[in-house]
Design an enzyme around this catalytic site. Structure first.
Site, PDB file in Angstrom:
ATOM      1  N   TRP A 188     -10.867  11.802   7.745  1.00 56.14           N
ATOM      2  CA  TRP A 188      -9.648  11.859   8.512  1.00 56.14           C
ATOM      3  C   TRP A 188      -8.975  11.850   7.216  1.00 56.14           C
ATOM      4  O   TRP A 188      -7.953  12.352   6.715  1.00 56.14           O
ATOM      5  CB  TRP A 188      -9.138  10.575   8.730  1.00 56.14           C
ATOM      6  CG  TRP A 188      -9.901  10.059   9.304  1.00 56.14           C
ATOM      7  CD1 TRP A 188     -10.044  10.043  10.728  1.00 56.14           C
ATOM      8  CD2 TRP A 188     -11.485   9.677   9.245  1.00 56.14           C
ATOM      9  NE1 TRP A 188     -10.689   9.085  11.895  1.00 56.14           N
ATOM     10  CE2 TRP A 188     -11.882   9.049  10.651  1.00 56.14           C
ATOM     11  CE3 TRP A 188     -12.456   8.946   8.354  1.00 56.14           C
ATOM     12  CZ2 TRP A 188     -12.865   8.353  11.247  1.00 56.14           C
ATOM     13  CZ3 TRP A 188     -13.097   8.003   8.366  1.00 56.14           C
ATOM     14  CH2 TRP A 188     -13.615   7.756   9.500  1.00 56.14           C
TER      15      TRP A 188
ATOM     16  N   GLU B   3     -13.591  -1.478   6.125  1.00 59.06           N
ATOM     17  CA  GLU B   3     -13.251  -1.346   7.661  1.00 59.06           C
ATOM     18  C   GLU B   3     -14.091  -0.496   8.655  1.00 59.06           C
ATOM     19  O   GLU B   3     -13.416  -1.045   9.663  1.00 59.06           O
ATOM     20  CB  GLU B   3     -11.214  -0.308   7.903  1.00 59.06           C
ATOM     21  CG  GLU B   3     -11.670   0.724   7.836  1.00 59.06           C
ATOM     22  CD  GLU B   3      -9.868   0.636   7.724  1.00 59.06           C
ATOM     23  OE1 GLU B   3      -8.973   0.114   6.684  1.00 59.06           O
ATOM     24  OE2 GLU B   3      -9.563   2.055   7.932  1.00 59.06           O
TER      25      GLU B   3
ATOM     26  N   ASP C 130      -4.748   4.037  -0.223  1.00 62.79           N
ATOM     27  CA  ASP C 130      -6.299   4.151   0.865  1.00 62.79           C
ATOM     28  C   ASP C 130      -6.362   5.669   0.510  1.00 62.79           C
ATOM     29  O   ASP C 130      -5.795   6.407   0.832  1.00 62.79           O
ATOM     30  CB  ASP C 130      -6.173   3.332   2.043  1.00 62.79           C
ATOM     31  CG  ASP C 130      -6.893   4.165   2.805  1.00 62.79           C
ATOM     32  OD1 ASP C 130      -7.587   3.867   2.397  1.00 62.79           O
ATOM     33  OD2 ASP C 130      -6.170   3.270   4.256  1.00 62.79           O
TER      34      ASP C 130
ATOM     35  N   GLU D 112      -8.950   2.160  -2.092  1.00 64.07           N
ATOM     36  CA  GLU D 112      -8.936   1.571  -0.628  1.00 64.07           C
ATOM     37  C   GLU D 112     -10.131   2.818   0.006  1.00 64.07           C
ATOM     38  O   GLU D 112      -9.636   4.077  -0.193  1.00 64.07           O
ATOM     39  CB  GLU D 112      -8.847   1.411   0.288  1.00 64.07           C
ATOM     40  CG  GLU D 112      -8.972   0.997   1.391  1.00 64.07           C
ATOM     41  CD  GLU D 112      -7.814   0.799   2.919  1.00 64.07           C
ATOM     42  OE1 GLU D 112      -7.359   0.120   2.843  1.00 64.07           O
ATOM     43  OE2 GLU D 112      -8.494   1.278   4.098  1.00 64.07           O
TER      44      GLU D 112
ATOM     45  N   HIS E  31      -8.889   6.928   2.715  1.00 64.67           N
ATOM     46  CA  HIS E  31      -9.449   7.701   4.164  1.00 64.67           C
ATOM     47  C   HIS E  31     -10.729   8.072   4.460  1.00 64.67           C
ATOM     48  O   HIS E  31     -10.667   9.017   5.142  1.00 64.67           O
ATOM     49  CB  HIS E  31      -8.467   8.001   4.904  1.00 64.67           C
ATOM     50  CG  HIS E  31      -7.019   7.371   5.210  1.00 64.67           C
ATOM     51  ND1 HIS E  31      -7.779   6.059   6.208  1.00 64.67           N
ATOM     52  CD2 HIS E  31      -6.027   6.581   4.665  1.00 64.67           C
ATOM     53  CE1 HIS E  31      -6.360   5.791   6.807  1.00 64.67           C
ATOM     54  NE2 HIS E  31      -5.728   6.085   5.827  1.00 64.67           N
TER      55      HIS E  31
ATOM     56  N   ARG F  33       0.859  -1.364   0.018  1.00 63.20           N
ATOM     57  CA  ARG F  33       0.020  -0.134  -0.181  1.00 63.20           C
ATOM     58  C   ARG F  33       0.880   1.552  -0.151  1.00 63.20           C
ATOM     59  O   ARG F  33       1.646   1.407   0.736  1.00 63.20           O
ATOM     60  CB  ARG F  33      -1.016  -0.462   1.115  1.00 63.20           C
ATOM     61  CG  ARG F  33      -2.085   0.907   1.501  1.00 63.20           C
ATOM     62  CD  ARG F  33      -2.399   1.088   2.397  1.00 63.20           C
ATOM     63  NE  ARG F  33      -2.385   1.903   3.503  1.00 63.20           N
ATOM     64  CZ  ARG F  33      -2.718   2.681   4.301  1.00 63.20           C
ATOM     65  NH1 ARG F  33      -3.812   2.696   4.196  1.00 63.20           N
ATOM     66  NH2 ARG F  33      -2.202   3.378   5.344  1.00 63.20           N
TER      67      ARG F  33
ATOM     68  N   ARG G 212     -13.655  -5.255   3.161  1.00 65.41           N
ATOM     69  CA  ARG G 212     -12.405  -4.817   4.298  1.00 65.41           C
ATOM     70  C   ARG G 212     -12.874  -5.411   5.399  1.00 65.41           C
ATOM     71  O   ARG G 212     -11.789  -4.524   6.695  1.00 65.41           O
ATOM     72  CB  ARG G 212     -11.544  -3.441   3.540  1.00 65.41           C
ATOM     73  CG  ARG G 212     -10.669  -3.814   2.568  1.00 65.41           C
ATOM     74  CD  ARG G 212     -10.012  -2.774   2.487  1.00 65.41           C
ATOM     75  NE  ARG G 212      -9.714  -1.938   3.781  1.00 65.41           N
ATOM     76  CZ  ARG G 212      -8.169  -2.631   4.221  1.00 65.41           C
ATOM     77  NH1 ARG G 212      -8.163  -3.738   4.366  1.00 65.41           N
ATOM     78  NH2 ARG G 212      -7.751  -2.177   5.465  1.00 65.41           N
TER      79      ARG G 212
ATOM     80  N   GLU H  93      -4.257  -7.395   4.347  1.00 63.45           N
ATOM     81  CA  GLU H  93      -3.541  -6.535   5.103  1.00 63.45           C
ATOM     82  C   GLU H  93      -2.972  -6.975   5.928  1.00 63.45           C
ATOM     83  O   GLU H  93      -2.950  -7.270   7.338  1.00 63.45           O
ATOM     84  CB  GLU H  93      -4.503  -5.007   5.632  1.00 63.45           C
ATOM     85  CG  GLU H  93      -3.240  -3.696   6.332  1.00 63.45           C
ATOM     86  CD  GLU H  93      -4.215  -3.003   6.768  1.00 63.45           C
ATOM     87  OE1 GLU H  93      -5.668  -2.723   6.864  1.00 63.45           O
ATOM     88  OE2 GLU H  93      -4.348  -1.518   6.893  1.00 63.45           O
TER      89      GLU H  93
HETATM   90  C1  CS2 Z   1      -5.990   2.078   7.957  1.00 67.69           C
HETATM   91  C2  CS2 Z   1      -6.548   1.644   9.515  1.00 67.69           C
HETATM   92  O1  CS2 Z   1      -5.377   0.323   7.908  1.00 67.69           O
HETATM   93  C3  CS2 Z   1      -6.066   0.901   7.000  1.00 67.69           C
HETATM   94  O2  CS2 Z   1      -6.146   0.844   5.943  1.00 67.69           O
HETATM   95  O3  CS2 Z   1      -7.406   2.951   7.388  1.00 67.69           O
HETATM   96  O4  CS2 Z   1      -5.058   2.701   9.629  1.00 67.69           O
HETATM   97  C4  CS2 Z   1      -7.321   2.825   9.870  1.00 67.69           C
HETATM   98  O5  CS2 Z   1      -7.188   4.267  10.079  1.00 67.69           O
HETATM   99  C5  CS2 Z   1      -6.778   2.265  11.353  1.00 67.69           C
HETATM  100  O6  CS2 Z   1      -7.307   0.862  11.556  1.00 67.69           O
HETATM  101  C6  CS2 Z   1      -7.683   3.362  12.479  1.00 67.69           C
HETATM  102  O7  CS2 Z   1      -7.742   2.112  13.639  1.00 67.69           O
HETATM  103 MG    MG Z   2      -8.060   1.683   5.689  1.00 70.88          MG
END
Ligand code: CS2
Ligand code: MG
Length: 402
Positions: free
Chosen positions: A402, A262, A210, A236, A212, A147, A283, A339
């Site tokens: 974020w 996630e 990612d 992502e 976010h 990533r 995910r 991951e």
């Molecule tokens: C992230 C994570 O793993 C990922 O793809 O988005 O780092 C996520 O921000 C954290 O798990 C938050 O606790």
């Molecule tokens: Mg993520």
């Protein structure tokens, strides 16, 4: 065999973890991970105040019935706190069942359908040069999938881009730190960076990125379209997906594969995404989605619609959670990728485990149960240390994802 004891441990070996340990009247123990980054004590209380007392005396073999009892019995369904608590109980019961049977959990799930689990690591850099160095380091360690995240020029800090080369920990302060955001700058700087990485690694390395949850659907569609030549393994969390319809807009415009989930905690958060084939990878994680019992139903739905798994595996999911994910991954035919953010040496010492990294893959090991132990001395050695995820504001001060 009945559950005789249920204990909740909160400790911070490198970062905060909430761990559930169930012990049966035959002396077998099982572990579950109940960590919810930045909201740890809420799940610890949910378990010790409301769930543990109900578990004592229940038959340890009845995993599905216990799941239904906790899910339906609460009346208040779903939500990250409830589903993390149920997950911890569920995973601990699978661990016990494996130990009772003398089998690794993946054998209870139908047996391995592959020999090892493809994982991706995390390369970050404030700029393209630092990112290329980090990518080279992961290649040297044998990773086949990476990533890639880069800082955004003109912004002091960006979520997902850490100063640390090997360990990535976004929850960094007892009061959330504040990042600054500009969609325009991110959209302008990201494509050339990803193109440079593709150019450097050649065609055979899987690259992931990612977002976010920081874009609107049409912005995400434009980014996905612009990145098609980079041939990402996935893009992502391109949009916040509370509204599953959003993914229709992204999907209509780009063939860049999409991954999301996630922050989801049940099948109901993604059933439309799966049924309409709006994503390529789901995910969700074992420990935030009600455990192995619920996640395998979700994966079964995904299999019907050609969606593959890509389980969340950040450092805030403990080695218990990672082991549970690996047992499920290796027994799931529509597995895509796992991951793997490395835990620190302190975390690994608190949770000695069987799984191991080899040639860009993780192997769960064949110990009965999950193959993870917990050193209870960590609770005293590494007390809870309040830490929150950062927040993100646009340059005019407006709160942003974020
Ligand atoms: C992230 C994570 O793993 C990922 O793809 O988005 O780092 C996520 O921000 C954290 O798990 C938050 O606790
Ligand atoms: Mg993520």
């Amino acid at each position: 065999m009945r559950i005789a004891d249920a204990q909740v441990f909160v400790c911070s070996p490198g970062r905060n973890f909430v761990t559930l340990k169930l012990t049966t009247d035959e002396g077998l123990t099982g572990l579950g991970d109940a960590t919810l980054n930045g909201r740890e004590l809420a799940v610890a209380s949910y378990l010790s105040d409301h769930v543990c007392p109900l578990l004592i005396g229940r038959e340890a073999e009845r995993i599905e019935d216990t799941w239904q009892y906790l899910y339906k019995g609460a009346y208040w369904r779903r939500g990250p706190v409830t589903m993390a608590a149920i997950a911890a109980v569920d995973v601990a019961l699978w661990d016990i069942k494996g130990k009772a049977a003398g089998m690794p959990v993946y054998d209870l799930l139908g047996g391995a359908v592959r020999d090892r689990v493809l994982v991706y690591g995390h390369a970050n850099g404030r700029d393209v040069r630092a990112l290329l160095d980090a990518v080279a380091m992961y290649r040297d360690q044998g990773y086949e999938a990476i990533r890639v995240q880069a800082g955004v020029p003109g912004l002091a800090s960006t979520y997902g881009v850490s100063a640390d080369r090997m360990f990535y920990e976004p929850a960094d302060a007892a009061r959330p730190t504040e990042n600054e955001w500009s969609t325009e700058r991110y959209l302008a700087s990201t494509p050339p960076v990803l193109e440079a990485v593709r150019e450097a690694v050649g065609p055979d390395v899987h690259l992931l990125h990612d977002v976010h949850h920081r874009l609107t659907p049409i912005e995400a569609a434009a980014l996905g379209k612009r990145l098609e030549e980079v041939r990402l393994f996935w893009l992502e969390d391109p949009v916040p997906a509370e509204l599953q319809d959003s993914l229709r807009i992204v999907r209509q415009h780009t063939v860049t594969p999409l991954a999301i989930g996630e922050v989801f905690n049940s099948i109901w958060d993604c059933e439309q995404l799966i049924r309409e084939q709006l994503i390529d990878y789901i995910r969700t994680s074992v420990s935030h989605t009600g455990g192995i019992s619920h996640l395998r139903k979700l994966y079964a739905l995904a299999e019907v619609y050609n969606v593959r798994s890509g389980a969340h595996g950040a450092t805030d999911l403990s080695p218990v959670s990672l082991a549970a994910a690996l047992h499920l991954d290796i027994a799931t035919s529509n597995f895509g990728i796992q991951e793997y953010m490395r835990h620190t040496a302190e975390t690994d010492a608190a949770f000695p485990h069987e799984y191991r990294f080899e040639d860009g893959h993780l192997i769960p090991g064949s110990a009965p149960g999950l193959g993870v132990e917990f050193d209870e001395g960590s609770v005293e050695r590494h007390p809870y240390n309040p830490a929150y995820l950062p927040v993100n504001r646009r340059r005019d001060g407006t709160m942003h994802s974020w």
